[in-house]
Design a protein around this motif. Structure first.
Motif, mmCIF file in Angstrom:
data_model
loop_
_atom_site.group_PDB
_atom_site.id
_atom_site.type_symbol
_atom_site.label_atom_id
_atom_site.label_comp_id
_atom_site.label_asym_id
_atom_site.label_seq_id
_atom_site.Cartn_x
_atom_site.Cartn_y
_atom_site.Cartn_z
ATOM 1 N N LEU A 185 0.831 -1.205 0.000
ATOM 2 C CA LEU A 185 0.000 0.000 0.000
ATOM 3 C C LEU A 185 0.867 1.257 0.000
ATOM 4 N N LYS A 186 1.901 1.236 0.819
ATOM 5 C CA LYS A 186 2.776 2.407 0.903
ATOM 6 C C LYS A 186 3.437 2.688 -0.437
ATOM 7 N N LYS A 211 -5.867 4.622 -6.438
ATOM 8 C CA LYS A 211 -4.564 3.961 -6.279
ATOM 9 C C LYS A 211 -4.710 2.442 -6.270
ATOM 10 N N VAL A 217 -0.641 4.906 -0.463
ATOM 11 C CA VAL A 217 -1.725 4.828 0.515
ATOM 12 C C VAL A 217 -1.127 5.000 1.907
ATOM 13 N N ALA A 254 -4.533 3.670 6.601
ATOM 14 C CA ALA A 254 -4.891 2.252 6.641
ATOM 15 C C ALA A 254 -4.350 1.633 7.917
ATOM 16 N N LEU A 276 -9.961 1.452 6.952
ATOM 17 C CA LEU A 276 -9.326 2.691 6.513
ATOM 18 C C LEU A 276 -9.988 3.785 7.318
ATOM 19 N N SER A 323 -9.095 9.108 -3.801
ATOM 20 C CA SER A 323 -7.732 8.918 -4.285
ATOM 21 C C SER A 323 -7.212 7.532 -3.920
ATOM 22 N N THR A 324 -7.574 7.039 -2.748
ATOM 23 C CA THR A 324 -7.154 5.694 -2.351
ATOM 24 C C THR A 324 -7.774 4.638 -3.258
ATOM 25 N N ALA A 356 -9.510 12.264 -0.387
ATOM 26 C CA ALA A 356 -8.474 11.318 0.038
ATOM 27 C C ALA A 356 -8.977 9.880 -0.077
ATOM 28 N N ILE A 357 -10.266 9.666 0.231
ATOM 29 C CA ILE A 357 -10.846 8.325 0.079
ATOM 30 C C ILE A 357 -10.889 7.943 -1.394
ATOM 31 N N THR A 389 -0.264 4.500 5.611
ATOM 32 C CA THR A 389 -0.417 3.359 6.514
ATOM 33 C C THR A 389 0.129 3.716 7.882
#
Length: 904
Positions: free
Chosen positions: A499-500, A668, A504, A696, A687, A664-665, A661-662, A506
């Motif tokens: 994720l990173k 991704k 995203v 996350a 999340l 965008s996640t 931001a949600i 974390t």
């Protein structure tokens, strides 16, 4: 194979019926009756080894005896005979067949063998197969009824494609009673060859078809279906009803079609993404097409109701809320304006109840005020029959009010039957939508709302983003290490590293091997902390007592770790424990716990999920599903389809959550699954999201082992591998890449910066403005069927486009139409020549055999460029248009007939 030889299916010159019969009530007899009595103008040839004549028509004993090769064959013989019949017909030159016969499914041990033999024989001759196990094919406008339904429908402009013969027959019976006609009716049966994607491709450009209706049980080729559906839905309404919505329904679909019916929520997401309108009941198919065919468009989902009956208004309001619409609020000044012309006891709110004795003049005054003062999304005008007010008088008032203004969509509902009939006829004559009941009227309004939403998503332009590229190499290394160790499930630290790598956020997480090390690491991170068991054999850690929250000291961590080992040993004694993870305890009070993830659907491949998270996520089941690839527009729409989205805005003193931001996640995660088809599953739960962004807290990732089939996305993602540098003759460097949806503004700027004459030559018409719908269609392409390369200035803000070359392939991927435009001030530098070389080379790699285009005779520079590249040309037509064509199988890649690059 798509639409190859479909002219033989839709417009055959001759038809052969194999298995014709004189036996009353037999399928062969009904087929013969329908074919011979439906008005077909060409020869109909019957084949039966035991008959001299069929219905007084000369019969042939064998296919070899036929005096000509039929374009289309209709086959109604036992399954074991069909492969040989197909081979014999193909050898004679037959190009399409409708196979009525059953017996090709798994219930017959030899059924699949017969089916494959039939397809193998058809493939030798490029012959198309509709069916087997279907009721046939009907084109009333061509006098063709190649089916065994009990009637021949009247000719019309609706195409109906059904996977179920029984449903098709029922729909035709229902429509006949209401005078509804069809351009084509197709029963697809087992879809061994011709499927929904093929027919959508054909019907999208069929001039006889105004709207397309589908009855779907399952889709067999998701990517072909999505490409065809998105193209068709851009040109005409496509309305679909899908069976198998419940678990029991899906099981029934399995037993009926021999193919699994995918998750209904995924189908719903696919239909929405394609710009289609889904309805629930068969009757709604025709209600929806009748409403959409009026041409009215709503602005939003807020409705104003004008009625003479309070009860009818309440019924309409209840249905509106149930279906997700909203009553519009009425401004105080509008209330005042209405009060000036209405009785004092009117409702003073929406629904606007103007009382049971309302004459036409009162309707006219109230409706005019609402349309002028409010400009609502839509108005529903209702009238209940009363002895003191004439229904037709009210209807005439509505017609008068709308005579010179249709800027606001108005729907009508005159309740009753005898009293309402003349009013409904008046509305129909003036093309004003009218419905029998409040429920029908509200459903119609929501059809307009949902269709508008889906069409807007289909043509929406996302904003350009400058997000940092993901660290793909890190993810590639993690996945390779996991596979090398024989695992499929990543550890929590590995999952968070993935994720990173994709940006995203974390929570800080450390891996330790013992309780003592856990205590030390917790002190280093800072209290409070969360402790979790670490094991490749344990996926849901909380289920086995493997999670401890809010530990505030090293001693608490040490004790919790020891107790955790003991608890897990009892519940999962065979689990291999590798240690613990220690992570910072995030204060999520005031934040929302959400779930985001990736899953696999057996039909549509990878899907994305968003919803309310936490330990009870499965019980709450508040989720929305979308198909990758996503952009920010699609991600926000996905979020908006959930109940939890209503809590994300500002309310009760709580600041609004950072929904960007949600979204965008989600984007991704979409990029991750597009980059790595070996990603099988992914969960982020929870999340945590608040006004400051997202983080996350836990993640689970599953990959496929080597050798396992990877994911095939239903919608082909942006092909980033085609990005490259482009160097022109003088050494000037540009960037070349496929066009993106967010390029629409830059595309508009390129056209606006060009001379009116260059624009006319490119689009063959004078454009005073470059409309959004046109620009969106040119920038939002289906990369599976189309390609457009843009030449841009490297590093230019907003993507300065200097030129575009494109092609659109036919459904068979045999030929493609090209288009090219270079900004007026960039001509003469060889850019057009290079753009054409690039698009032709890509077309060749895609297996396209020929590329063609239409060029105006006065476009001398383009005609010269086409000649240099090896195009041949036809004589200009009466409109001054020259068609040029290049055979890519004869011109090698990069070859331009030996000519030097010209300035273009």
């Amino acid at each position: 194979m798509t639409t190859r030889n479909f002219d033989a299916l839709f417009q055959p010159r001759s038809i052969a019926l194999i298995g014709a019969s004189n036996r009353p009530g037999s399928v062969g007899s009904v087929l013969a009756r329908n074919l011979l009595d439906s008005g077909f103008h060409g020869p109909i040839l019957t084949v039966n080894p035991h008959e001299e004549a069929i219905r007084s028509t000369l019969n042939y004993r064998t296919i070899a005896d036929l005096p000509m090769a039929p374009d289309l064959a209709v086959i109604a013989t036992p399954a074991p005979t069909v492969p040989g019949i197909i081979d014999e017909l193909g050898a004679r030159g037959c190009r399409a067949a409708v196979v009525i016969s059953a017996g090709f499914g798994g219930s017959d041990p030899s059924g699949p063998e017969y089916k494959q033999a039939m397809l193998d024989n058809a493939a030798k001759y490029l012959m198309r197969i509709v069916g087997p196990n279907c009721i046939g094919f009907i084109s009333p406008g061509h006098g063709m009824n190649a089916s065994f339904v009990h009637l021949t429908p009247k000719a019309g402009d609706l195409a109906f494609v059904s996977q179920s013969g029984a449903i098709a027959s029922s729909i035709l019976d229902w429509a006949a009673a209401r005078g509804i006609g069809f351009s084509h009716v197709a029963s697809l049966g087992d879809m061994s060859d011709v499927d929904f994607g093929d027919l959508l491709d054909y019907l999208a450009t069929d001039r006889a078809t105004r709207a397309i209706l589908l009855y779907v049980e399952n889709v067999t080729n998701a990517r072909k279906f999505m490409s065809a559906a998105r193209i068709a839905a851009r040109s005409k309404p496509v309305i679909v009803i899908k069976s198998g919505r419940s678990a029991a329904g899906a099981k029934a679909a399995l037993s009926h079609t021999g193919a699994l019916a995918g998750s209904d929520a995924v189908y719903d997401a696919a239909f929405r993404r394609a710009g289609m309108l889904r309805v629930i009941e068969m009757r709604e198919l025709f209600e929806a097409v009748a409403t959409l065919s009026t041409g009215i468009h709503v602005r939003g989902d807020r409705l104003t109701i004008l009625t003479n009956g309070g009860g009818a208004g309440v019924l309409a309001t209840d249905m509106l809320e149930e279906l997700g619409g909203h009553l519009d609020s009425i401004k105080p000044e509008t209330v005042a304006a209405l009060s000036a012309g209405l009785p004092a006891s009117w409702s003073h709110a929406n629904p606007v109840d103007i009382l049971g004795d309302a004459p036409g003049e009162r309707y006219e005054r109230a409706l005019e005020t609402l349309l002028t003062s409010e400009r609502p999304d839509a108005v529903l005008v209702m009238k209940c029959p009363t002895a003191v007010a004439d229904s037709l008088d009210g209807a005439r008032a509505v017609v008068r009010t709308l005579a010179d203004r249709r800027d606001v969509p108005v729907l009508t509902c005159w309740l009753g039957e005898l009293d309402a009939a003349p009013s409904r006829a008046l509305f129909a004559a003036n093309r004003i939508p009218t419905y029998d009941t409040p429920d029908e009227a509200i459903r119609a309004f929501m059809h307009l709302v949902n269709y508008r939403r889906n069409q807007e998503l289909l043509m929406q332009t996302p904003a350009s983003t400058e997000a940092a590229p993901p660290d793909r190499e890190t993810v590639r290394g993690i996945f390779a290490e996991v596979k090398a160790s024989g695992r499929t499930v990543l550890t929590e630290p590995e999952a968070k590293a993935v994720l990173k790598a994709y940006g995203v956020p974390t929570v800080q997480t450390a891996t330790v091997t013992s309780p003592a090390e856990a205590a030390d690491k917790a002190s280093e991170i800072g209290f409070p902390v969360v402790l979790k068991i670490l094991s490749p054999d344990i996926t849901h850690k909380s289920d086995v007592g493997g999670v401890q929250l809010d530990l505030t000291s090293a001693e608490m961590v040490r004790e919790a770790a020891g107790a955790m080992l003991a608890a897990v040993a009892k519940v999962a004694p065979d689990a291999h424990i590798t240690g613990f993870t220690v992570q910072q305890m995030i204060d999520s009070s005031g934040a929302h716990e959400l779930i985001l993830g990736v899953a696999q659907d057996q039909t549509f491949g990878p899907i994305l999920l968003f919803g309310q998270g936490g330990t009870a996520a499965e019980l709450i089941a508040d989720r929305a599903i979308g198909l990758p690839p996503l952009n920010m527009v699609l991600a926000r729409e996905m979020i908006g389809r959930t109940r939890v989205s209503r809590l994300l805005g500002e309310h009760r003193g709580r600041p609004a959550t950072d929904t960007d931001a949600i979204a965008s996640t989600l984007v991704k995660l979409s990029e991750l699954i597009c980059d790595f088809p070996d990603l099988a599953e992914l969960d982020i739960n929870p999340l945590v999201a608040d006004e400051n962004g997202v983080i996350a807290l836990d993640a689970r990732v599953v990959v496929r082992q080597e050798g396992a089939a990877g994911s095939v996305l239903a919608i082909r993602p942006y092909p980033s591998e085609l990005e490259k540098a482009l160097t022109l003759n003088g050494g000037r460097s540009l960037s070349l890449r496929p066009i993106r949806p967010e390029d629409e503004p830059a595309l508009v700027r390129m056209v606006e910066a060009s001379s009116p004459e260059d624009v006319r030559l490119r689009f063959m018409s004078t454009l005073k403005a470059f409309p959004h719908m046109m620009a969106a269609r040119l920038s939002q392409i289906d990369y599976d069927r189309e390609m457009a390369f843009v030449a841009i200035v490297p590093g230019a803000e907003g993507g300065e486009i200097l030129g575009v070359s494109r092609f659109i392939a036919d459904p068979n991927n045999d030929s493609a139409e090209f288009g090219i435009m270079v900004r007026s001030d960039q001509k003469g530098q060889g850019l057009g020549y290079r753009l054409m070389l690039e698009i032709l080379d890509y077309a060749r790699k895609r297996g396209i055999r020929s590329v063609w285009g239409d060029i105006l005779t006065e476009n001398v520079a383009m005609l010269r460029l086409a000649g240099d590249l090896g195009f041949t040309r036809k004589a200009a037509n009466e409109d001054g248009v020259v068609q040029v064509t290049i055979d890519l199988t004869r011109v090698p890649a990069g070859d331009a007939g030996g000519a030097e690059a010209r300035s273009a």
